[in-house]
Design an enzyme around this catalytic site. Structure first.
Site, mmCIF file in Angstrom:
data_model
loop_
_atom_site.group_PDB
_atom_site.id
_atom_site.type_symbol
_atom_site.label_atom_id
_atom_site.label_comp_id
_atom_site.label_asym_id
_atom_site.label_seq_id
_atom_site.Cartn_x
_atom_site.Cartn_y
_atom_site.Cartn_z
ATOM 1 N N SER A 131 0.824 -1.213 0.000
ATOM 2 C CA SER A 131 0.000 0.000 0.000
ATOM 3 C C SER A 131 0.853 1.257 0.000
ATOM 4 O O SER A 131 1.940 1.288 0.592
ATOM 5 C CB SER A 131 -0.866 -0.021 1.258
ATOM 6 N N TYR A 155 -1.694 -0.205 10.324
ATOM 7 C CA TYR A 155 -1.960 -0.885 9.053
ATOM 8 C C TYR A 155 -0.750 -0.779 8.129
ATOM 9 O O TYR A 155 -0.252 -1.774 7.594
ATOM 10 C CB TYR A 155 -3.217 -0.278 8.397
ATOM 11 N N LYS A 159 2.004 -3.706 6.533
ATOM 12 C CA LYS A 159 2.324 -3.892 5.107
ATOM 13 C C LYS A 159 3.840 -3.800 4.906
ATOM 14 O O LYS A 159 4.435 -4.591 4.170
ATOM 15 C CB LYS A 159 1.609 -2.839 4.252
HETATM 16 P P1 NAD Z 1 -11.123 -6.517 0.770
HETATM 17 O O1 NAD Z 1 -11.362 -6.413 2.230
HETATM 18 O O2 NAD Z 1 -12.281 -6.316 -0.134
HETATM 19 O O3 NAD Z 1 -10.435 -7.916 0.415
HETATM 20 C C1 NAD Z 1 -9.622 -8.594 1.339
HETATM 21 C C2 NAD Z 1 -10.131 -10.002 1.413
HETATM 22 O O4 NAD Z 1 -9.358 -10.701 2.395
HETATM 23 C C3 NAD Z 1 -11.581 -10.076 1.843
HETATM 24 O O5 NAD Z 1 -12.286 -10.911 0.951
HETATM 25 C C4 NAD Z 1 -11.528 -10.679 3.240
HETATM 26 O O6 NAD Z 1 -12.666 -11.465 3.531
HETATM 27 C C5 NAD Z 1 -10.254 -11.487 3.162
HETATM 28 N N1 NAD Z 1 -9.633 -11.735 4.480
HETATM 29 C C6 NAD Z 1 -9.448 -10.854 5.486
HETATM 30 N N2 NAD Z 1 -8.849 -11.449 6.526
HETATM 31 C C7 NAD Z 1 -8.647 -12.740 6.148
HETATM 32 C C8 NAD Z 1 -8.069 -13.864 6.784
HETATM 33 N N3 NAD Z 1 -7.586 -13.784 8.029
HETATM 34 N N4 NAD Z 1 -7.999 -15.038 6.107
HETATM 35 C C9 NAD Z 1 -8.495 -15.133 4.832
HETATM 36 N N5 NAD Z 1 -9.070 -14.105 4.214
HETATM 37 C C10 NAD Z 1 -9.134 -12.925 4.844
HETATM 38 O O7 NAD Z 1 -9.942 -5.511 0.422
HETATM 39 P P2 NAD Z 1 -9.379 -5.059 -0.991
HETATM 40 O O8 NAD Z 1 -9.701 -3.626 -1.148
HETATM 41 O O9 NAD Z 1 -9.754 -6.031 -2.023
HETATM 42 O O10 NAD Z 1 -7.839 -5.158 -0.662
HETATM 43 C C11 NAD Z 1 -7.073 -6.313 -0.952
HETATM 44 C C12 NAD Z 1 -5.672 -6.124 -0.394
HETATM 45 O O11 NAD Z 1 -5.125 -4.915 -0.928
HETATM 46 C C13 NAD Z 1 -5.631 -5.965 1.125
HETATM 47 O O12 NAD Z 1 -4.502 -6.674 1.593
HETATM 48 C C14 NAD Z 1 -5.444 -4.484 1.325
HETATM 49 O O13 NAD Z 1 -4.726 -4.208 2.509
HETATM 50 C C15 NAD Z 1 -4.628 -4.094 0.104
HETATM 51 N N6 NAD Z 1 -4.831 -2.696 -0.261
HETATM 52 C C16 NAD Z 1 -6.095 -2.221 -0.526
HETATM 53 C C17 NAD Z 1 -6.276 -0.885 -0.830
HETATM 54 C C18 NAD Z 1 -7.657 -0.333 -1.076
HETATM 55 O O14 NAD Z 1 -7.829 0.889 -1.038
HETATM 56 N N7 NAD Z 1 -8.655 -1.133 -1.359
HETATM 57 C C19 NAD Z 1 -5.177 -0.024 -0.914
HETATM 58 C C20 NAD Z 1 -3.904 -0.533 -0.662
HETATM 59 C C21 NAD Z 1 -3.736 -1.877 -0.352
#
Ligand code: NAD
Ligand code: UDP
Length: 344
Positions: A131, A155, A159
């Protein structure tokens, strides 16, 4: 793929199915809904009758046996897992300040379990969801991968810790590991079909789903966190990227890793375009012809004024370039909200 049921993972599944790739998803569905993957398949099968059904396992990355089972099963079936997209994790800055133990446990311990298992089964290709939150204060300059790293919330620290761990793994076995740390900026929008999109549980922390819910009349008004930042109009500036462009970046990263020598690479996935909160709100209003009431409130704890990518490395190495405009992001995101007022 871990976390494949979520916002970004589900959009990537569409790109992977187009390429006839086989996908195994491990997701606890703590922040998503299995229906997202059903709809991914529905979207995919329309244009590609050969799209393979997604194998879905409900499980938690903190449980190493569940991860192990998927790897051993894939070997038994003669089709070993070749690469992992690691999306699973918790992603709210605010919650991470309130509950750091949970965030370190899921994001770091969960990743350690995954990496131990990958190591055990000799699967050494991973695309990790990092991120832009790991960067420090930038004095309104585009962030390069070598810009100062200094996450100001738990958070972001989790990362960065996983990135550091991946670095150590690569250092120990530089001729084996292929690793891409993709540092996302602000993914928004949805698939243009309106069938899949972002479905935050509870009150959204991020601005875009909040705007959609104000537009839908679910919330009265948007709170804009500060209008006296040192930015063009005083509101926070971000680099919004269409979730489908982000998904394409993942496919490009996998292609790049598989074609190149083993390595670890950090890449910013953003558009390089600056958008303030007011510009985002105005664009959303204009393209969707809808009024978004807002009020200016005090700054949010842990916020940064300016986070925008220098994306030249991603463009150079991945042969990828984001193409979708802010208008499309606002149209597609609003379509998803309108067609799914209660989520999936
Ligand atoms: P999201 O929450 O929609 O997807 C994350 C998925 O991980 C979800 O389906 C959730 O159910 C699953 N999950 C959470 N904890 C878990 C566990 N312990 N075991 C198995 N599954 C688990 O989020 P997203 O927006 O799709 O983000 C995906 C990744 O990208 C994340 O790691 C997030 O930190 C990173 N990220 C997202 C953003 C953003 O703005 N969306 C920005 C930077 C980084
Ligand atoms: N923001 C806002 N109101 C909200 C949520 C966010 O004004 O309800 C602002 C926030 O201060 C930042 C921008 O919108 O300037 C993007 O915030 P978001 O939480 O979506 O992403 P991040 O801060 O993680 O980049």
């Amino acid at each position: 793929m871990t976390g494949g049921g979520g916002f970004i993972g589900s959009h990537l599944c569409i790109s992977l199915l187009k390429k006839n790739l086989e996908i195994i998803v491990l997701d606890s569905f703590i922040n998503s809904n299995k229906k997202s993957l059903k709809r991914v398949y529905e979207i995919s099968i329309v244009n590609n009758k050969n799209a393979l059904p997604i194998k879905i396992t409900k499980g938690d990355i903190r449980n190493i046996e569940e991860i192990d089972c998927l790897f051993s099963q894939s070997i038994k079936e003669g089709n070993p897992i070749e690469a992992v997209f690691h999306f699973a994790g918790l992603k709210s800055v605010r919650e991470s300040i309130l509950n750091p133990l949970e965030y370190w446990d899921v994001n770091v311990n969960g990743s350690i379990n995954l990496l131990k298992t990958m190591d055990k089964y000799h699967c050494k290709t991973i695309v990790f969801s990092s991120s832009a939150t790991i960067y420090g204060l930038s004095k309104n300059c585009l962030l390069h991968e070598d810009s100062a790293i200094n996450p100001n919330n738990p958070y972001g620290k989790t990362k960065l810790t996983v990135e550091n761990l991946l670095y150590d793994l690569h250092k120990k076995n530089p001729d084996k590991w292929r690793i891409a740390n993709l540092r996302y900026f602000n993914p928004i929008g949805a698939h243009p079909s309106g069938l899949i999109g972002e479905e935050p549980k509870g009150v959204p922390n991020n601005i875009f789903p909040y705007i959609c819910k104000v537009a839908a009349g679910i919330y009265k008004e948007l709170k804009i966190y500060g209008d006296d930042w040192q930015t063009k109009d005083g509101t926070g500036v971000r680099d919004y990227i269409h979730v489908l462009d982000l998904a394409d970046g993942h496919l490009a990263a996998l292609d790049y890793l598989l074609k190149s020598k083993p390595q670890i690479i950090n890449l910013n996935l953003g558009t390089g375009k600056e958008t303030s909160v007011l510009e985002l709100v105005n664009t959303f209003q204009k393209v969707n012809n809808i009024f978004i009431p807002y009020k200016i409130t005090k700054k949010r704890v842990g916020d940064l004024p300016y986070l925008v990518a220098n994306n030249s490395n991603a463009i150079k190495y991945l042969n990828w370039c984001p193409t979708r405009s802010l208008n499309e992001m606002c149209e597609d995101g609003w379509r998803w909200q309108m067609l799914n007022p209660n989520g999936y």
